[in-house]
Design a protein around this motif. Sequence first.
Motif, short mmCIF file in Angstrom:
data_model
loop_
_atom_site.label_atom_id
_atom_site.label_comp_id
_atom_site.label_asym_id
_atom_site.label_seq_id
_atom_site.Cartn_x
_atom_site.Cartn_y
_atom_site.Cartn_z
N THR A 143 0.83 -1.19 0.00
CA THR A 143 0.00 0.00 0.00
C THR A 143 0.87 1.25 0.00
N ARG A 154 -3.59 5.61 1.87
CA ARG A 154 -4.64 5.08 2.75
C ARG A 154 -5.03 6.14 3.77
N GLU A 214 -7.35 -8.44 0.57
CA GLU A 214 -5.91 -8.31 0.38
C GLU A 214 -5.13 -9.45 1.04
N LYS A 253 -5.38 -2.08 2.63
CA LYS A 253 -5.78 -0.96 1.78
C LYS A 253 -6.80 -0.05 2.47
#
Length: 93
Positions: A26, A30, A53, A71
């Motif tokens: 990521t 986020r 994920e 995420k």
Amino acid sequence: MPLLDDDARSLPRVILSTRRMSENKTGNWRTMRPVIDRHICTGCQICWKYCPEACVKLTDKVPAIDMDFCKGCGICVEECPKRCVSFVPEASV
Ligand code: SF4
Ligand code: SF4
């Protein structure tokens, strides 16, 4: 992200990624992150099953979330039957 043709009757076109999950870290975009309340969690593993994920790890009774890959989608927050996963702003952590 599914794509739609101009024709409203067309089905979504899905583009599958060929990248390995380990390459899917990521970025810094986020905005929210899940936090599990260890005192309420029963270890039912529902969050592990639903995480798209696959970043919920079952190394202990209480799952651990690998934030390198999370995420921040909030699915675990919604699906936890004990409501013990909070969604907190990244800036507050
Ligand atoms: S779904 Fe909720 S109660 Fe179940 S293991 Fe995950 S955090 Fe714990
Ligand atoms: S917020 Fe989404 S990506 Fe992160 S642990 Fe929960 S389900 Fe998985």
